[in-house]
Write an enzyme that holds these catalytic residues in place. Sequence first.
Site, PDB file in Angstrom:
ATOM      1  N   ASP A   1      25.767  34.488  31.356  1.00 51.55           N
ATOM      2  CA  ASP A   1      25.173  33.382  31.164  1.00 51.55           C
ATOM      3  C   ASP A   1      23.668  33.501  30.954  1.00 51.55           C
ATOM      4  OD1 ASP A   1      23.348  30.969  31.154  1.00 51.55           O
ATOM      5  OD2 ASP A   1      24.373  30.216  33.104  1.00 51.55           O
ATOM      6  N   ILE A   2      23.503  33.620  30.076  1.00 49.05           N
ATOM      7  CA  ILE A   2      21.771  34.443  29.372  1.00 49.05           C
ATOM      8  C   ILE A   2      20.748  33.651  29.698  1.00 49.05           C
ATOM      9  CG2 ILE A   2      21.752  32.157  27.205  1.00 49.05           C
ATOM     10  CD1 ILE A   2      20.784  34.610  25.306  1.00 49.05           C
TER      11      ILE A   2
ATOM     12  N   ASN B   1      20.255  23.437  17.511  1.00 47.02           N
ATOM     13  CA  ASN B   1      20.395  22.683  16.093  1.00 47.02           C
ATOM     14  C   ASN B   1      19.314  22.745  15.647  1.00 47.02           C
ATOM     15  OD1 ASN B   1      18.891  20.712  17.746  1.00 47.02           O
ATOM     16  ND2 ASN B   1      20.890  19.984  19.039  1.00 47.02           N
TER      17      ASN B   1
ATOM     18  N   GLY C   1      26.878  23.518  24.909  1.00 43.89           N
ATOM     19  CA  GLY C   1      26.692  25.151  24.527  1.00 43.89           C
ATOM     20  C   GLY C   1      25.230  25.978  25.263  1.00 43.89           C
ATOM     21  N   VAL C   2      24.957  27.032  24.848  1.00 42.88           N
ATOM     22  CA  VAL C   2      23.652  27.766  24.883  1.00 42.88           C
ATOM     23  C   VAL C   2      22.824  26.942  24.356  1.00 42.88           C
ATOM     24  CG1 VAL C   2      22.730  29.647  23.840  1.00 42.88           C
ATOM     25  CG2 VAL C   2      24.935  29.765  24.074  1.00 42.88           C
ATOM     26  N   ASP C   3      22.759  25.926  23.779  1.00 41.33           N
ATOM     27  CA  ASP C   3      21.591  25.016  23.265  1.00 41.33           C
ATOM     28  C   ASP C   3      21.356  24.214  24.199  1.00 41.33           C
ATOM     29  OD1 ASP C   3      19.417  23.850  22.043  1.00 41.33           O
ATOM     30  OD2 ASP C   3      19.964  22.732  21.299  1.00 41.33           O
TER      31      ASP C   3
ATOM     32  N   SER D   1      26.204  30.931  16.144  1.00 43.00           N
ATOM     33  CA  SER D   1      26.806  29.843  14.882  1.00 43.00           C
ATOM     34  C   SER D   1      28.220  30.093  15.433  1.00 43.00           C
ATOM     35  CB  SER D   1      26.815  30.129  13.757  1.00 43.00           C
ATOM     36  OG  SER D   1      25.358  29.243  13.061  1.00 43.00           O
TER      37      SER D   1
ATOM     38  N   GLY E   1      29.847  29.341  17.913  1.00 40.16           N
ATOM     39  CA  GLY E   1      30.527  28.207  18.434  1.00 40.16           C
ATOM     40  C   GLY E   1      31.055  27.510  17.953  1.00 40.16           C
TER      41      GLY E   1
ATOM     42  N   TYR F   1      29.290  26.218  15.787  1.00 41.48           N
ATOM     43  CA  TYR F   1      29.601  26.368  14.287  1.00 41.48           C
ATOM     44  C   TYR F   1      30.071  26.892  13.777  1.00 41.48           C
ATOM     45  CZ  TYR F   1      24.604  23.817  15.198  1.00 41.48           C
ATOM     46  OH  TYR F   1      23.861  23.385  14.994  1.00 41.48           O
TER      47      TYR F   1
END
Length: 168
Positions: free
Chosen positions: A9-10, A23, A31-33, A122, A124, A126
Amino acid sequence: MYFEVIEADITTLTVDAIVNAANESLLGGGGVDGAIHRAAGPALLAACRALPEVRKGVRCPTGEARITPGFALPARFVIHTAGPVWHGGGHGEPGLLADCYKNCLKLARDEDVKSIAFPAISAGIYGYPAEAAAEIAVRTIREAAWGPERVVFCTFGARMTRIYKALT
């Protein structure tokens, strides 16, 4: 530059900066965001809202990057970048994806970042093909005029981990 591939997990990594696959609005997403926004706390959203819009609803155009503090994260900074949506590769996607990495590195250099963690930008929702996205990431960072001492490719899932390990 030292490369690492870590399946994690980042938001848990102890590095100077983590990169957010954001985005263009920088107001959170999935997601990550979404994970980064949740882990950093509400101050991150407030900092993103404070960044100027370059046009209605856009604080970070595709291929560009913006930086904020990390707030409740172990990382001092979050570098937000908006990767391209995959439309088959003939719409400038490779150049825009490479620009994401270049612009993140520029901000990292400006803040004297010694360690940085990148997600698979990108690759994931995207829809960018994983192998192509990873190849662009590794090549762009290797070819950069400047790089931090430690670069972590933070992966989600065994397949992405294998792809990045094969390239590093």
